[in-house]
Write a protein that holds these residues in place. Structure first.
Motif, PDB file in Angstrom:
ATOM      1  N   GLU A  38      -2.285  11.652  -0.304  1.00 40.64           N
ATOM      2  CA  GLU A  38      -1.258  10.699  -0.479  1.00 40.64           C
ATOM      3  C   GLU A  38      -0.654  10.989  -1.921  1.00 40.64           C
ATOM      4  O   GLU A  38      -1.577  11.224  -2.882  1.00 40.64           O
ATOM      5  CB  GLU A  38      -1.635   9.137  -0.478  1.00 40.64           C
ATOM      6  CG  GLU A  38      -0.419   8.251  -0.554  1.00 40.64           C
ATOM      7  CD  GLU A  38      -0.761   7.001  -0.491  1.00 40.64           C
ATOM      8  OE1 GLU A  38      -0.120   6.176   0.137  1.00 40.64           O
ATOM      9  OE2 GLU A  38      -1.976   6.672  -0.972  1.00 40.64           O
ATOM     10  N   ALA A  91       4.566   7.184  -2.539  1.00 40.18           N
ATOM     11  CA  ALA A  91       4.651   5.876  -3.406  1.00 40.18           C
ATOM     12  C   ALA A  91       4.627   5.770  -4.610  1.00 40.18           C
ATOM     13  O   ALA A  91       4.371   6.863  -5.542  1.00 40.18           O
ATOM     14  CB  ALA A  91       3.426   5.179  -3.018  1.00 40.18           C
ATOM     15  N   LYS A 100       6.897   3.903  -0.456  1.00 41.20           N
ATOM     16  CA  LYS A 100       6.168   2.812  -0.832  1.00 41.20           C
ATOM     17  C   LYS A 100       5.777   2.201  -2.164  1.00 41.20           C
ATOM     18  O   LYS A 100       5.964   3.006  -2.861  1.00 41.20           O
ATOM     19  CB  LYS A 100       4.713   2.853   0.048  1.00 41.20           C
ATOM     20  CG  LYS A 100       4.987   3.317   1.356  1.00 41.20           C
ATOM     21  CD  LYS A 100       5.902   2.273   2.389  1.00 41.20           C
ATOM     22  CE  LYS A 100       5.951   2.965   3.605  1.00 41.20           C
ATOM     23  NZ  LYS A 100       6.914   2.218   4.594  1.00 41.20           N
ATOM     24  N   LYS A 151       8.544  -5.273   1.422  1.00 40.32           N
ATOM     25  CA  LYS A 151       7.751  -4.931   2.646  1.00 40.32           C
ATOM     26  C   LYS A 151       7.341  -3.329   2.365  1.00 40.32           C
ATOM     27  O   LYS A 151       6.748  -2.944   2.974  1.00 40.32           O
ATOM     28  CB  LYS A 151       8.795  -4.943   4.038  1.00 40.32           C
ATOM     29  CG  LYS A 151       9.230  -6.208   4.225  1.00 40.32           C
ATOM     30  CD  LYS A 151      10.232  -6.216   5.496  1.00 40.32           C
ATOM     31  CE  LYS A 151      10.403  -7.543   5.994  1.00 40.32           C
ATOM     32  NZ  LYS A 151      11.396  -7.483   7.039  1.00 40.32           N
ATOM     33  N   ARG A 152       7.863  -2.863   1.192  1.00 41.77           N
ATOM     34  CA  ARG A 152       7.383  -1.624   0.819  1.00 41.77           C
ATOM     35  C   ARG A 152       5.818  -1.382   0.515  1.00 41.77           C
ATOM     36  O   ARG A 152       5.104  -0.428   0.532  1.00 41.77           O
ATOM     37  CB  ARG A 152       7.986  -1.000  -0.191  1.00 41.77           C
ATOM     38  CG  ARG A 152       9.539  -0.704   0.098  1.00 41.77           C
ATOM     39  CD  ARG A 152      10.161  -0.001  -1.291  1.00 41.77           C
ATOM     40  NE  ARG A 152      11.496  -0.075  -1.169  1.00 41.77           N
ATOM     41  CZ  ARG A 152      12.197   1.174  -0.362  1.00 41.77           C
ATOM     42  NH1 ARG A 152      11.455   2.325  -0.180  1.00 41.77           N
ATOM     43  NH2 ARG A 152      13.699   1.141  -0.199  1.00 41.77           N
ATOM     44  N   VAL A 177       2.092  -1.335   0.204  1.00 37.89           N
ATOM     45  CA  VAL A 177       0.980  -0.704   1.138  1.00 37.89           C
ATOM     46  C   VAL A 177      -0.347  -1.214   0.559  1.00 37.89           C
ATOM     47  O   VAL A 177      -1.453  -1.037   1.158  1.00 37.89           O
ATOM     48  CB  VAL A 177       1.122   0.421   1.463  1.00 37.89           C
ATOM     49  CG1 VAL A 177       2.327   0.699   2.270  1.00 37.89           C
ATOM     50  CG2 VAL A 177       1.234   1.342   0.281  1.00 37.89           C
ATOM     51  N   VAL A 197      -2.712  -5.606   3.316  1.00 36.84           N
ATOM     52  CA  VAL A 197      -2.666  -4.090   2.709  1.00 36.84           C
ATOM     53  C   VAL A 197      -3.939  -3.917   1.841  1.00 36.84           C
ATOM     54  O   VAL A 197      -4.918  -4.633   2.041  1.00 36.84           O
ATOM     55  CB  VAL A 197      -1.475  -4.506   1.509  1.00 36.84           C
ATOM     56  CG1 VAL A 197      -0.217  -4.938   2.141  1.00 36.84           C
ATOM     57  CG2 VAL A 197      -1.970  -5.610   0.478  1.00 36.84           C
ATOM     58  N   ASP A 198      -4.080  -2.714   1.494  1.00 38.31           N
ATOM     59  CA  ASP A 198      -5.361  -2.338   0.966  1.00 38.31           C
ATOM     60  C   ASP A 198      -5.699  -2.759  -0.688  1.00 38.31           C
ATOM     61  O   ASP A 198      -4.387  -2.975  -1.367  1.00 38.31           O
ATOM     62  CB  ASP A 198      -5.219  -0.670   0.754  1.00 38.31           C
ATOM     63  CG  ASP A 198      -5.525   0.187   2.013  1.00 38.31           C
ATOM     64  OD1 ASP A 198      -5.816  -0.320   3.133  1.00 38.31           O
ATOM     65  OD2 ASP A 198      -5.132   0.980   2.333  1.00 38.31           O
TER      66      ASP A 198
END
Length: 289
Positions: A60, A87, A120, A142-143, A145, A185-186
């Protein structure tokens, strides 16, 4: 999977070039703390070119921008969002910052013809206010994560000593882990700053995992193996999860609503935990099918 997120200085071309092969799930190309004021523009250009030209080997790709209040953040977003990173990591995140950045990115996505929302956001919680407001921060876009805890700045903001044992950040860790679980979310734990103490790193990561953190940031590639191991299901976990699911399938075929395994009743939360372990093991390639 975000078991490990490795910070890479945005002004170090050799480290950026090697970053896809270091074993981290996510690479954070840092334009903020790692870069001096007189190198901000050149680092931004270097990171942009790296994202355009390098194969990140499935990692990522996250870019830590400078804060909006610094003046550099706007240029970071305009230059980097147009090449669609995975992100942005937002330092000292607030609701207002997230909402403004979300709007800026949406404008760029429309201009570039990207799918709206494809980029994100990961708020970096580094202040006492951020810890208390983390629910609203996550809900503001909403982006979002994941959320990353930055304990060095947090303890400085609170005027308290940062220790290896980490008792002073127990509340911050717990609150962030709980809110992230509630909002799906993480929750990413703060880096362990002693890069030579691997036993201390393991204990710190295990402590974070125990209270609900789903991964941990790293500041040195040598920390990645330990972090990945801690935040991966063990073979014992996987075997237990397989047995639970097999017992569930057998009970279902027999028309039983409840069942026992090893003399213990298995209910919905235990079954869910088993399924989550299997899904995580699949995601990181420990099992197939």
């Amino acid at each position: 999977m975000r078991r490990s997120m490795l910070f890479i200085p945005g002004n170090n071309p050799s480290m950026i070039q090697n970053s896809p092969f270091l074993g981290a799930d996510s690479i954070i190309l840092d334009l903020e703390d790692a870069v001096s004021l007189d190198e901000k523009d050149s680092a931004r250009c270097l990171v942009r070119n790296a994202l355009l030209s390098l194969d990140f080997n499935g990692c990522e790709k996250v870019v830590r921008i400078n804060s909006i209040s610094s003046g550099f953040g706007y240029d970071d977003i305009d230059a980097i969002a147009r090449i669609k990173p995975d992100a942005f990591l937002i330092p000292k995140a607030t609701e207002d910052d997230i909402e403004e950045i979300d709007s800026l990115i949406s404008t760029i996505e429309r201009e570039e013809g990207f799918k709206l929302g494809c980029i994100k956001l990961i708020p970096l919680i580094e202040t006492a206010f951020g810890v208390e407001d983390v629910f609203n921060i996550i809900k503001s876009s909403k982006r979002i994560v994941a959320v990353l805890l930055g304990a060095e700045d947090l303890t400085a903001d609170m005027g308290i000593k940062r220790t290896k044992e980490g008792e002073e950040i127990f509340y911050a860790r717990s609150r962030i882990a709980s809110v992230c679980a509630a909002l799906k979310v993480d929750a990413i734990d703060t880096p362990f700053t002693d890069v030579n103490d691997f036993e201390g790193l393991r204990k710190d990561a295990e402590k974070a995992k125990l209270i609900g953190m789903s991964g941990k940031a790293a500041i040195n590639p040598r920390q990645i193996d330990v972090i990945n191991e801690v935040f991966s299901p063990s073979f014992d976990d996987i075997n237990w999860a397989k047995r639970v699911i097999e017992a569930y399938e057998k009970a279902k075929m027999e028309g039983k609503g409840v069942f026992a395994l090893d003399g213990k009743m298995v209910d919905a939360p235990i079954l869910l935990r088993a399924k989550n372990i299997i899904e995580k093991a699949k995601a990181i390639g420990l099992i197939k099918g």
